[in-house]
Write a protein that holds these residues in place. Structure first.
Motif: not given
Length: 259
Positions: A166-176
């Motif tokens: 994934c080039r643009k994976y969107r997540s929360t800081p903690e989960a990422l």
């Protein structure tokens, strides 16, 4: 799996004298992914009971793969907790000898489960096309520091980052953060420190692996079979190679006879 989040799996019955298999799909996929589905049928044909869960990734009864651009709030810790629940399910249904088999990112998630302390019924691990959590050209140390700072300041704004394919994976800081911490070094350490026997099946034409990954695996002397010409998905003629090497790795593991 947790309040409001149900998850499902397919159970393929097999012989009671053979160990059960928990077979896990790759990143953002489901149990219907071709590599996993084909391997599951082959293992069942050989007499093995097979459980193929679909990780919820925070979505109730998830049945479809997730887009990279979706909002991802799931974490590796939650993935590991779900794996533990499925292992418990197998054990509660009479399977006292379980082998974990993963494909791609699923192989890494199973290593994370083993690192957290597996159920005593788990007797082996087979990783097909094992991959670490890749983050493109970003400096991992800088990214981890940035995410840790956001978590400490309780900033919940979404972060967009290259993760796996994934080039643009969107997540929360903690989960990422839970995923990007699993770099090559941590994955290698988990292999070396595994509480059960490990075996890898890798393709030498796999263009999704990180730079020098196969050499790193050979350097730490991880038990491994390299399939010539096989890509990341072990498809085409190589699906038979994957099944053959998986079955050979299963042979030393037996299901204890009922008392």
């Amino acid at each position: 799996m947790r309040p409001g989040i149900d998850a499902s799996a397919e159970y393929l019955a097999g012989l009671r004298n053979k160990p059960a298999v928990l077979l896990l799909h790759g990143f953002l996929q489901t149990r219907e992914f071709p590599t996993v589905a084909t391997l599951a049928r082959g293992l069942q044909d050989a007499g093995y009971p097979v459980l193929t869960p679909t990780l919820s990734l925070g979505i109730p009864n998830r049945a479809q793969s997730l887009a990279c651009e979706a909002v991802h709030r799931h974490s590796l810790d939650e993935d590991v907790a779900e794996i533990a629940r499925w292992v418990d399910w197998l054990k509660s249904h009479g399977h006292r000898s379980i082998v974990l088999i993963g494909h791609s990112f699923g192989s890494m998630q199973l290593l994370a489960y083993l690192a957290a302390g597996p159920n005593a019924a788990v007797k082996g691990y087979i990783g097909a096309s094992l991959i670490e959590a890749q983050i493109g050209t970003t400096s991992r140390a800088a990214l981890i520091a940035q995410l840790e700072s956001r978590v400490q300041r309780r900033q919940r704004e979404l972060v967009t980052q290259h993760v796996s394919y994934c080039r643009k994976y969107r997540s929360t800081p903690e989960a990422l953060l839970s995923y990007v911490r699993w770099d090559q070094a941590r994955t290698l350490a988990a292999l070396k420190q595994s509480p059960v026997n490990v075996k890898l099946v890798m393709g030498d034409a796999d263009d999704m692996l990180g730079h020098g990954w196969l050499k790193a695996l050979l350097h730490v002397q991880t038990p491994m079979v390299i399939v010539k010409g096989a890509n990341h998905f072990m498809d085409g003629e190589h699906e038979f190679d994957l099944l053959e090497h998986t079955l050979k790795s299963m042979e030393p593991v037996q299901q204890p006879l009922p008392r």
